[in-house]
Design a protein around this motif. Structure first.
Motif, mmCIF file in Angstrom:
data_model
loop_
_atom_site.group_PDB
_atom_site.id
_atom_site.type_symbol
_atom_site.label_atom_id
_atom_site.label_comp_id
_atom_site.label_asym_id
_atom_site.label_seq_id
_atom_site.Cartn_x
_atom_site.Cartn_y
_atom_site.Cartn_z
ATOM 1 N N THR A 252 0.747 74.841 47.933
ATOM 2 C CA THR A 252 0.472 76.196 47.037
ATOM 3 C C THR A 252 -0.872 76.359 46.564
ATOM 4 O O THR A 252 -1.599 75.751 46.731
ATOM 5 C CB THR A 252 1.539 75.832 45.616
ATOM 6 N N LEU B 33 5.331 72.836 44.119
ATOM 7 C CA LEU B 33 7.018 73.323 43.807
ATOM 8 C C LEU B 33 8.014 72.524 43.290
ATOM 9 O O LEU B 33 8.871 73.002 42.935
ATOM 10 C CB LEU B 33 7.259 73.663 45.371
ATOM 11 N N ILE C 123 1.499 79.854 40.109
ATOM 12 C CA ILE C 123 1.780 79.325 41.494
ATOM 13 C C ILE C 123 2.247 80.042 42.554
ATOM 14 O O ILE C 123 3.200 80.615 42.367
ATOM 15 C CB ILE C 123 2.762 78.005 41.118
ATOM 16 N N TYR C 124 1.399 79.926 43.701
ATOM 17 C CA TYR C 124 1.962 80.659 44.828
ATOM 18 C C TYR C 124 2.227 79.890 45.859
ATOM 19 O O TYR C 124 1.193 79.224 46.375
ATOM 20 C CB TYR C 124 0.518 82.009 44.938
ATOM 21 N N ALA C 125 3.209 80.207 46.686
ATOM 22 C CA ALA C 125 3.502 79.579 47.914
ATOM 23 C C ALA C 125 3.443 80.598 48.922
ATOM 24 O O ALA C 125 4.324 81.341 49.119
ATOM 25 C CB ALA C 125 4.874 78.907 47.866
#
Length: 259
Positions: A109, A195, A125-127
């Motif tokens: 992430t 995550l 938070i970016y996956a």
């Protein structure tokens, strides 16, 4: 905030996280033999992707909020005497889950948190692999967005029985196993990076205990999102979790899908 509306800044902040994610994916999609991996001073891996994401985020934040300093895993370490009096700062992990990146399992992430008085108040938070965003502006709840689909408001499950615990993909200790035996656990799931916080925030798990070391930029964004979804991150004894310490290494912590 004194100098801007955080809610109005969020679209730009989300795009910044996505831009960093795209830079990571350019490296991730190369054949593994072309991905250069070096070791940091603490022997943790550093890839081209870490540095590319850091450059994008640090440049973007300097443009969006030029008066707010940035504390980043890949940035120059700021001496405590300089940062101890910061009222606001960004706490950034450009690529959380480098080991997951290297193993090509997609569970990494981009983490960006806004700190106010040494507490995480907003976070992203970016996956990049599943194209999933988790975020909060600290005032209007926490949300998840997959691709260009409508955002979904996050809410912890609130369950205190038949708990699903979330564990690290790469780390586990005997102390964690012993601690978790005191809870009514029915199942577990393993996943990498921040995550784990997201699974609790969206109600898919209720408990995450971490005994081993992490850094402040590993937890800040996740804590902000989890709090706005109705959960919490504390020290194991229930006390608040400290940030902007002289040593940025975290102690043990407990995340729960209730307060």
């Amino acid at each position: 905030m004194q100098t801007f509306s955080l809610a109005s800044l969020m679209p730009s902040l989300l795009q910044l996280a996505k831009d960093a994610g795209q830079a990571i994916m350019q490296v991730y999609n190369q054949p593994a033999s072309f991905t250069q991996v070096t070791l940091k001073s603490d022997q943790s891996p550093l890839t081209q992707a870490d540095q590319a994401a850091h450059d994008i985020i640090s440049t973007g934040l300097a443009t969006l909020t030029p008066d707010i300093p940035v504390l980043s895993e890949e940035g120059k370490l700021v001496p405590y005497e300089e940062r101890r009096n910061w009222k606001y700062y960004w706490c950034v992990d450009p690529l959380d889950g480098t080991k997951e990146f290297i193993s090509r399992n997609g569970e990494f992430t981009v983490n960006i948190a806004l700190m106010a008085n040494n507490k995480p108040v907003a976070g992203v938070i970016y996956a990049p692999v599943p194209d999933e965003l988790y975020y909060t502006d600290g005032q209007n709840g926490a949300f998840k967005q997959i691709g260009n689909q409508p955002e979904i408001k996050l809410q912890v499950s609130g369950k205190t029985e038949n708990l699903v615990i979330v564990k690290s993909r790469s780390h586990s200790t005997p102390e964690e196993i012993t601690f978790l035996q005191s809870f009514p656990v029915s199942d577990e799931v393993r996943i990498g990076s921040s995550l784990k916080f997201c699974l609790i925030a969206e109600g898919r798990a209720q408990l995450y205990y971490r005994y081993g070391p992490t850094m402040e930029w590993d937890t800040a964004a996740g804590q902000a999102i989890l709090a706005q979804a109705g959960g919490q991150l504390t020290q194991p004894n229930g006390e608040s979790f400290p940030y902007n310490k002289p040593n940025l290494l975290n102690g043990s912590f407990l995340c729960t899908g209730w307060q």
